[in-house]
Design a protein around this motif. Structure first.
Motif, PDB file in Angstrom:
ATOM      1  N   UNK A  43     -10.886  12.852  51.236  1.00  0.00           N
ATOM      2  CA  UNK A  43     -12.224  11.565  50.324  1.00  0.00           C
ATOM      3  C   UNK A  43     -12.954  10.893  50.887  1.00  0.00           C
ATOM      4  N   UNK A  44     -14.302  10.178  50.448  1.00  0.00           N
ATOM      5  CA  UNK A  44     -14.645   9.269  51.323  1.00  0.00           C
ATOM      6  C   UNK A  44     -14.326   7.407  50.839  1.00  0.00           C
ATOM      7  N   UNK A  45     -13.797   6.832  51.390  1.00  0.00           N
ATOM      8  CA  UNK A  45     -13.494   5.545  51.104  1.00  0.00           C
ATOM      9  C   UNK A  45     -13.906   5.707  50.373  1.00  0.00           C
ATOM     10  N   UNK A  46     -13.708   4.283  50.082  1.00  0.00           N
ATOM     11  CA  UNK A  46     -13.915   3.183  48.598  1.00  0.00           C
ATOM     12  C   UNK A  46     -15.088   2.066  49.329  1.00  0.00           C
ATOM     13  N   UNK A  47     -14.141   1.633  50.505  1.00  0.00           N
ATOM     14  CA  UNK A  47     -15.693   1.006  50.851  1.00  0.00           C
ATOM     15  C   UNK A  47     -17.288   1.387  51.120  1.00  0.00           C
ATOM     16  N   UNK A  48     -16.762   2.789  51.751  1.00  0.00           N
ATOM     17  CA  UNK A  48     -18.525   3.776  51.742  1.00  0.00           C
ATOM     18  C   UNK A  48     -18.550   4.157  50.824  1.00  0.00           C
ATOM     19  N   UNK A  49     -18.241   4.186  49.744  1.00  0.00           N
ATOM     20  CA  UNK A  49     -19.018   4.916  48.221  1.00  0.00           C
ATOM     21  C   UNK A  49     -19.498   3.747  47.616  1.00  0.00           C
ATOM     22  N   UNK A  50     -18.786   2.449  47.618  1.00  0.00           N
ATOM     23  CA  UNK A  50     -19.255   1.651  46.758  1.00  0.00           C
ATOM     24  C   UNK A  50     -20.185   0.641  47.535  1.00  0.00           C
ATOM     25  N   UNK A  51     -20.180   0.562  49.007  1.00  0.00           N
ATOM     26  CA  UNK A  51     -21.254   0.225  49.809  1.00  0.00           C
ATOM     27  C   UNK A  51     -22.823   0.789  50.665  1.00  0.00           C
TER      28      UNK A  51
END
Ligand code: HEM
Lengths: 293, 215
Positions: A43-51
């Protein structure tokens, strides 16, 4: 719990926000994982998905949405249902969500710009919602509209696209079990930059079909206009199915870069229908996918 | 210190370090040194940073001559070769990132890209045109080519136009930045046209606008 609670807990999500929201600032959602719809990939990290977002309502840079979307008020929120349906009208978000049990699904997301992510969405099948409004036999398409409010969405003061953003699906695409309405990701309320409070997820199509911050859903007899198609008809089609064999006029779609992968292994081949061909290829059996890109 | 010493020991090293800094920052980002990251899409970040830095240095290289005239600082010309070579260095890096990291050395795809995608064709032509300039940047080549050196190095004008055009064509929707660069390049090239028209051969104090650097 589930969707019914979202109305209440969602307030915490929006209040969280002036600075960049940490995952922990967003309210948790109860959503059991639906094992039938889990891409078995990192899974792509939360940080990458939201930035790293394309959400032109908040600017054209990838970091703009995170910076500029925090002030968006997602409560109160209402959604207008109209067109060729037995039941129509304006509904509060709470009314829209109430009957639906939320679930988690891990989907690949392929952007038309050649990058991709793997995202654990929280949501429910769009079909379940549409059925409640009893589409008539004339309902051949479903049209979606994003909020239009230039005071809250500074990108709408620029003319890169016609506002509001509009998208659409053929009714069989909209009713397909893979098609999701998302209200969260990583087990929490959807961050504003990812399309809060309600967005579309169609995993076998390019990301721009996944319209964000939805305020209207209409059943139509004719194919509805879609924003990127209006902006550049030769580059972005109505269908926009992920297809490595049909290039964008300015770049090849044969490969993609996986966000968050290491520098030397980021590039991977793109799969037909983004890897969902077994589920959806049948929808397009008699169509020339070069013509209907 | 004489002007020559000042340039050798102060200005040139300073410009060298400044021009190398983007490469060092990218290197730090790629290997996570000093907490630096390249962000969510590191390949894209490298591609864009190299492309942008190359274009910036190309514009700076083209600024040296007009600035040296307007500010009456002929010695500025001593910095021009280094700026030009750094621009070339970043174009090569940009191209390498594209070949190796972005397209994974997929030969068929790269050939198709260069042949079919206008913006990549333009970039590729710009790169090819830069090769003879880099190859003839030494003192020896300058002397050997004499007057022809100047004519050859005027290739930098079409290169700048191709580079901006390449940038403009690959942008999806928001063309603000490429248009700003187009304005800058138009200004720099326009100044040369205007200057050439106005100039009378004898009154030129500093030699031709495109005179090779003399050290
Ligand atoms: C003088 C030569 C060149 C210059 C000055 C240059 C400069 C640039 C610039 C400024 C950008 C846009 C960066 C941004 O959006 O911030 C760009 C993008 C790009 N360039 Fe070049 N370039 C050159 C040659 C090439 C060559 C030879 C290739 C490959 C054959 C190439 C491939 C690309 C690609 C693929 C992109 C798009 C990146 C993306 O949007 O994903 N360029 N270049």
């Amino acid at each position: 719990m589930g969707a019914a609670a979202l109305g209440a807990v969602g307030v915490a999500g929006t209040a969280a926000g002036k600075a960049m929201p940490e995952a922990t600032a967003l309210a948790k959602l109860r959503a059991p994982r639906n094992a039938r719809f889990v891409a078995d990939e990192t899974q792509t990290s939360f940080e990458d998905i939201t930035s790293y977002n394309n959400f032109y309502e908040f600017g054209t840079g990838k970091a703009d949405p995170q910076r500029n979307a925090q002030a968006l008020r997602t409560r109160p929120w209402s959604v207008t249902i109209g067109g060729e349906a037995g039941v129509t009208g304006r509904y509060t978000l709470e009314d829209i969500l109430k009957p639906h049990a939320l679930e988690e699904r891990v989907y690949r997301m392929r952007c038309v710009e050649r990058w991709s992510m793997v995202i654990p969405w929280v949501g429910f099948p769009l079909a379940d919602l549409l059925r409640r409004f009893q589409p008539t036999s004339k309902a051949k398409y479903v049209a979606f509209t994003t909020l239009h409010d230039p005071r809250q969405m500074p990108g709408q003061r620029a003319g890169w696209l016609e506002w509001p953003y509009v998208e659409g699906l053929r009714i069989d695409e909209a009713m397909h079990p893979l098609t999701l309405l998302a209200v969260g990701l990583y087990g929490r309320v959807l961050p504003n930059q990812n399309g809060a409070p309600l967005r579309l997820v169609v995993p076998w199509k390019y990301g721009f079909k996944g319209i964000k911050s939805i305020v209207a859903i209409h059943f139509t007899e004719r194919q509805p206009p879609t924003s990127w198609n209006l902006a550049a008809p030769d580059e972005y089609g109505f269908y926009a199915n992920v297809n490595p064999a049909v290039d964008h006029p300015r770049w090849s779609q044969a490969s993609e870069r996986r966000i968050g992968a290491s520098l030397f292994s980021a590039t991977r081949p793109t799969l037909p229908f983004n890897g969902y061909a077994a589920d959806v290829a049948g929808l397009y059996r008699s169509m020339d996918l070069r013509r209907w890109f | 210190m004489t002007v020559t010493q000042r340039y050798r020991w102060l200005w040139k090293p300073l410009v060298f370090v400044a021009a190398l800094t983007p490469a060092l920052l990218m290197l730090a980002g790629a290997f996570g040194i000093a907490g630096r990251r390249l962000g969510a899409d590191p390949v894209e970040a490298l591609l864009l940073t190299c492309g942008k830095t190359a274009l910036n240095l190309l514009c700076l290289t083209l600024t040296v001559t007009p600035l040296s005239k307007l500010a009456r600082l002929p010695q500025l010309l001593r910095l021009r070769r280094m700026l030009g070579l750094f621009a070339f260095f970043y174009v090569l890096l940009h191209f390498t990132v594209y070949l190796v990291l972005d397209r994974g050395l997929d030969g068929a795809m790269i050939v198709a890209d260069v042949a079919k995608r206008p913006y990549i064709t333009l970039g590729f032509v710009a790169l090819l045109l830069l090769l003879p300039l880099a190859a003839t940047s030494t003192q020896r080549m300058m002397r050997r080519l004499g007057r022809r050196w100047q004519s050859l190095h005027r290739l930098v004008y079409p290169i700048a136009i191709l580079a901006v055009w390449h940038y403009y064509w690959q942008v999806k929707r928001d063309v603000t930045e490429p248009l700003i660069y187009a304005g800058i390049v138009a200004l720099l090239l326009g100044w040369r046209l205007w200057h050439r028209r106005r100039r009378t051969p004898v009154t030129s104090t500093y030699g031709s606008a495109t005179a090779p650097e003399r050290t």
